[in-house]
Motif scaffolding. Sequence first.
Motif, PDB file in Angstrom:
ATOM      1  N   VAL A 196       7.820  -5.617  -1.948  1.00  0.00           N
ATOM      2  CA  VAL A 196       6.884  -5.796  -3.046  1.00  0.00           C
ATOM      3  C   VAL A 196       6.317  -7.200  -2.941  1.00  0.00           C
ATOM      4  CG1 VAL A 196       6.648  -6.080  -5.543  1.00  0.00           C
ATOM      5  CG2 VAL A 196       8.039  -4.206  -4.633  1.00  0.00           C
ATOM      6  N   THR A 197       4.998  -7.291  -2.878  1.00  0.00           N
ATOM      7  CA  THR A 197       4.380  -8.615  -2.825  1.00  0.00           C
ATOM      8  C   THR A 197       2.929  -8.501  -3.269  1.00  0.00           C
ATOM      9  OG1 THR A 197       3.751 -10.474  -1.414  1.00  0.00           O
ATOM     10  CG2 THR A 197       3.792  -8.329  -0.362  1.00  0.00           C
ATOM     11  N   HIS A 198       2.428  -9.566  -3.911  1.00  0.00           N
ATOM     12  CA  HIS A 198       0.987  -9.562  -4.136  1.00  0.00           C
ATOM     13  C   HIS A 198       0.322 -10.721  -3.413  1.00  0.00           C
ATOM     14  CE1 HIS A 198       2.666 -11.469  -7.880  1.00  0.00           C
ATOM     15  NE2 HIS A 198       2.115 -12.452  -7.208  1.00  0.00           N
ATOM     16  N   GLU A 199       1.073 -11.309  -2.464  1.00  0.00           N
ATOM     17  CA  GLU A 199       0.514 -12.403  -1.678  1.00  0.00           C
ATOM     18  C   GLU A 199      -0.320 -11.821  -0.536  1.00  0.00           C
ATOM     19  OE1 GLU A 199       1.246 -15.661  -2.282  1.00  0.00           O
ATOM     20  OE2 GLU A 199       2.701 -15.249  -3.874  1.00  0.00           O
ATOM     21  N   LEU A 200      -1.624 -12.098  -0.582  1.00  0.00           N
ATOM     22  CA  LEU A 200      -2.518 -11.551   0.447  1.00  0.00           C
ATOM     23  C   LEU A 200      -2.105 -11.949   1.853  1.00  0.00           C
ATOM     24  CD1 LEU A 200      -6.228 -11.846  -0.663  1.00  0.00           C
ATOM     25  CD2 LEU A 200      -4.860  -9.796  -0.227  1.00  0.00           C
ATOM     26  N   ALA A 201      -1.759 -13.234   2.018  1.00  0.00           N
ATOM     27  CA  ALA A 201      -1.403 -13.710   3.355  1.00  0.00           C
ATOM     28  C   ALA A 201      -0.189 -12.944   3.873  1.00  0.00           C
ATOM     29  CB  ALA A 201      -1.119 -15.214   3.323  1.00  0.00           C
ATOM     30  N   SER A 202       0.780 -12.695   2.988  1.00  0.00           N
ATOM     31  CA  SER A 202       1.984 -11.959   3.392  1.00  0.00           C
ATOM     32  C   SER A 202       1.638 -10.528   3.778  1.00  0.00           C
ATOM     33  CB  SER A 202       2.999 -11.906   2.253  1.00  0.00           C
ATOM     34  OG  SER A 202       3.574 -13.164   2.053  1.00  0.00           O
ATOM     35  N   ILE A 203       0.807  -9.893   2.966  1.00  0.00           N
ATOM     36  CA  ILE A 203       0.444  -8.500   3.242  1.00  0.00           C
ATOM     37  C   ILE A 203      -0.173  -8.402   4.640  1.00  0.00           C
ATOM     38  CG2 ILE A 203      -1.081  -6.598   2.544  1.00  0.00           C
ATOM     39  CD1 ILE A 203      -0.712  -7.803  -0.401  1.00  0.00           C
ATOM     40  N   HIS A 204      -1.111  -9.307   4.923  1.00  0.00           N
ATOM     41  CA  HIS A 204      -1.746  -9.275   6.247  1.00  0.00           C
ATOM     42  C   HIS A 204      -0.756  -9.606   7.362  1.00  0.00           C
ATOM     43  CE1 HIS A 204      -5.855  -8.304   5.257  1.00  0.00           C
ATOM     44  NE2 HIS A 204      -5.826  -9.167   4.256  1.00  0.00           N
ATOM     45  N   ALA A 205       0.196 -10.498   7.053  1.00  0.00           N
ATOM     46  CA  ALA A 205       1.125 -10.940   8.100  1.00  0.00           C
ATOM     47  C   ALA A 205       2.180  -9.886   8.429  1.00  0.00           C
ATOM     48  CB  ALA A 205       1.803 -12.241   7.678  1.00  0.00           C
ATOM     49  N   ILE A 206       2.633  -9.128   7.430  1.00  0.00           N
ATOM     50  CA  ILE A 206       3.790  -8.261   7.688  1.00  0.00           C
ATOM     51  C   ILE A 206       3.509  -6.771   7.658  1.00  0.00           C
ATOM     52  CG2 ILE A 206       5.426  -9.988   6.818  1.00  0.00           C
ATOM     53  CD1 ILE A 206       5.761  -8.320   4.277  1.00  0.00           C
ATOM     54  N   ALA A 207       2.489  -6.325   6.909  1.00  0.00           N
ATOM     55  CA  ALA A 207       2.410  -4.899   6.580  1.00  0.00           C
ATOM     56  C   ALA A 207       1.830  -4.044   7.702  1.00  0.00           C
ATOM     57  CB  ALA A 207       1.580  -4.700   5.313  1.00  0.00           C
ATOM     58  N   ASP A 208       2.577  -3.030   8.118  1.00  0.00           N
ATOM     59  CA  ASP A 208       1.979  -1.964   8.912  1.00  0.00           C
ATOM     60  C   ASP A 208       1.094  -1.132   7.989  1.00  0.00           C
ATOM     61  OD1 ASP A 208       3.371  -2.463  11.362  1.00  0.00           O
ATOM     62  OD2 ASP A 208       5.178  -1.674  10.399  1.00  0.00           O
ATOM     63  N   ARG A 209       1.547  -1.041   6.751  1.00  0.00           N
ATOM     64  CA  ARG A 209       0.857  -0.199   5.783  1.00  0.00           C
ATOM     65  C   ARG A 209       1.111  -0.757   4.392  1.00  0.00           C
ATOM     66  NH1 ARG A 209       2.065   4.993   4.080  1.00  0.00           N
ATOM     67  NH2 ARG A 209       4.081   4.876   5.109  1.00  0.00           N
ATOM     68  N   ALA A 210       0.118  -0.612   3.524  1.00  0.00           N
ATOM     69  CA  ALA A 210       0.257  -1.101   2.161  1.00  0.00           C
ATOM     70  C   ALA A 210       0.018   0.045   1.184  1.00  0.00           C
ATOM     71  CB  ALA A 210      -0.739  -2.230   1.903  1.00  0.00           C
ATOM     72  N   ILE A 211       0.812   0.068   0.127  1.00  0.00           N
ATOM     73  CA  ILE A 211       0.643   1.067  -0.933  1.00  0.00           C
ATOM     74  C   ILE A 211       0.280   0.297  -2.182  1.00  0.00           C
ATOM     75  CG2 ILE A 211       1.836   2.748  -2.392  1.00  0.00           C
ATOM     76  CD1 ILE A 211       3.635   3.379   0.056  1.00  0.00           C
ATOM     77  N   MET A 212      -0.899   0.583  -2.707  1.00  0.00           N
ATOM     78  CA  MET A 212      -1.348  -0.171  -3.873  1.00  0.00           C
ATOM     79  C   MET A 212      -1.206   0.656  -5.140  1.00  0.00           C
ATOM     80  SD  MET A 212      -4.887  -2.205  -4.470  1.00  0.00           S
ATOM     81  CE  MET A 212      -5.165  -3.069  -6.022  1.00  0.00           C
ATOM     82  N   LEU A 213      -0.533   0.081  -6.133  1.00  0.00           N
ATOM     83  CA  LEU A 213      -0.386   0.737  -7.432  1.00  0.00           C
ATOM     84  C   LEU A 213      -1.399   0.137  -8.391  1.00  0.00           C
ATOM     85  CD1 LEU A 213       3.524   0.534  -7.856  1.00  0.00           C
ATOM     86  CD2 LEU A 213       2.182   2.357  -6.778  1.00  0.00           C
ATOM     87  N   ASP A 214      -1.816   0.933  -9.362  1.00  0.00           N
ATOM     88  CA  ASP A 214      -2.695   0.368 -10.384  1.00  0.00           C
ATOM     89  C   ASP A 214      -2.433   1.032 -11.726  1.00  0.00           C
ATOM     90  OD1 ASP A 214      -4.994  -1.601 -10.673  1.00  0.00           O
ATOM     91  OD2 ASP A 214      -5.775   0.162 -11.713  1.00  0.00           O
ATOM     92  N   ARG A 215      -2.504   0.198 -12.763  1.00  0.00           N
ATOM     93  CA  ARG A 215      -2.227   0.699 -14.109  1.00  0.00           C
ATOM     94  C   ARG A 215      -3.219   1.768 -14.549  1.00  0.00           C
ATOM     95  NH1 ARG A 215      -0.199  -3.833 -18.360  1.00  0.00           N
ATOM     96  NH2 ARG A 215      -1.184  -5.299 -16.970  1.00  0.00           N
ATOM     97  N   SER A 216      -4.485   1.665 -14.050  1.00  0.00           N
ATOM     98  CA  SER A 216      -5.521   2.604 -14.481  1.00  0.00           C
ATOM     99  C   SER A 216      -5.177   4.039 -14.108  1.00  0.00           C
ATOM    100  CB  SER A 216      -6.876   2.214 -13.876  1.00  0.00           C
ATOM    101  OG  SER A 216      -6.828   2.369 -12.460  1.00  0.00           O
ATOM    102  N   VAL A 217      -4.407   4.209 -13.040  1.00  0.00           N
ATOM    103  CA  VAL A 217      -4.032   5.572 -12.616  1.00  0.00           C
ATOM    104  C   VAL A 217      -2.532   5.820 -12.810  1.00  0.00           C
ATOM    105  CG1 VAL A 217      -5.904   5.866 -10.957  1.00  0.00           C
ATOM    106  CG2 VAL A 217      -3.783   4.815 -10.189  1.00  0.00           C
ATOM    107  N   GLN A 218      -1.819   4.829 -13.305  1.00  0.00           N
ATOM    108  CA  GLN A 218      -0.358   4.916 -13.461  1.00  0.00           C
ATOM    109  C   GLN A 218       0.294   5.416 -12.173  1.00  0.00           C
ATOM    110  OE1 GLN A 218       0.008   7.342 -17.098  1.00  0.00           O
ATOM    111  NE2 GLN A 218       0.755   5.483 -18.094  1.00  0.00           N
ATOM    112  N   GLY A 219      -0.169   4.859 -11.057  1.00  0.00           N
ATOM    113  CA  GLY A 219       0.417   5.299  -9.792  1.00  0.00           C
ATOM    114  C   GLY A 219      -0.323   4.693  -8.624  1.00  0.00           C
ATOM    115  N   ILE A 220      -0.369   5.449  -7.508  1.00  0.00           N
ATOM    116  CA  ILE A 220      -0.976   4.934  -6.287  1.00  0.00           C
ATOM    117  C   ILE A 220      -2.497   5.068  -6.362  1.00  0.00           C
ATOM    118  CG2 ILE A 220      -1.159   5.236  -3.780  1.00  0.00           C
ATOM    119  CD1 ILE A 220       1.706   6.307  -3.798  1.00  0.00           C
ATOM    120  N   ILE A 221      -3.176   3.952  -6.220  1.00  0.00           N
ATOM    121  CA  ILE A 221      -4.645   3.999  -6.224  1.00  0.00           C
ATOM    122  C   ILE A 221      -5.168   4.068  -4.794  1.00  0.00           C
ATOM    123  CG2 ILE A 221      -4.903   1.462  -6.368  1.00  0.00           C
ATOM    124  CD1 ILE A 221      -7.289   2.018  -8.266  1.00  0.00           C
TER     125      ILE A 221
END
Length: 247
Positions: A196-221
Amino acid sequence: MALIEVRDLVCRYGSRTILRDVSFDIAAGEVVTILGGSGCGKSTLLKHMIGLISPASGGICIGGDEFIGSDANTRQCILRRIGVMYQSGALFGSMSVLDNVRLPLETFTRLDAAAIELIARLKLRLVGLEDFAALFPAELSGGMQKRAAIARAMALDPQILFLDEPSAGLDPVTSAGLDALIRRLAESQGMTFVVVTHELASIHAIADRAIMLDRSVQGIIASGTPDELARHANPIVSGFFLRKPED
Ligand SMILES: Nc1ncnc2c1ncn2[C@@H]1O[C@H](COP(=O)(O)OP(=O)(O)O)[C@@H](O)[C@H]1O
Ligand SMILES: [Mg+2]
């Protein structure tokens, strides 16, 4: 086969629904980040995935074993496959770094003291802390404390490591060092990471894949590679990736 399968998960606190219809797979060896605004349910999802909270409905399979509603035996087997570093990720302050890493081995295995010490030192070496084993957590920098907590989470050789906001409170350089460690562990040890991270630099550095959650959909956007999400048609998604680092 997926190492982790989350199916139609619904997460509630009391009568308040936080997440609904959340489904995704994670393959062995993948580094997946879970991101999204504050309060959207990232920690909640993680706590469900490690069996700390039971979902209102839905299923979670780890290594082919169903977590939800499983008997104590199966549950123990599943828990042995996972390591966790919580958001508050605290080490025990009254114990040396080495003793912190020894603790899970003393609690959950019947290995003798010499074997436990050997394994604990090996884990500290993996995170670059072999020379700091005798120190107490308060004597370490914030980044070193996180590394020590990762070493402790790895003590029992988990297949999967769950990290909740590992770079929270770290400066960018230290945070980048932690990202490099995660990537190195994924590649050299074949470990699967859910971060779990919201650091952009980290996401780009480590993620093979990202799953984004959002309150507007109460789940995966949205989910995909960081580059795919940055080009996503939904402005909530692409906006997250286009914000300035200091936002
Ligand atoms: N134990 C709890 N009991 C009731 N509500 C909670 C609990 N933990 C979190 N929440 C609420 O659930 C929502 C999601 O929280 P959380 O998963 O911690 O979000 P995030 O980690 O994305 O910031 C928030 O509105 C939070 O206030
Ligand atoms: Mg959180």
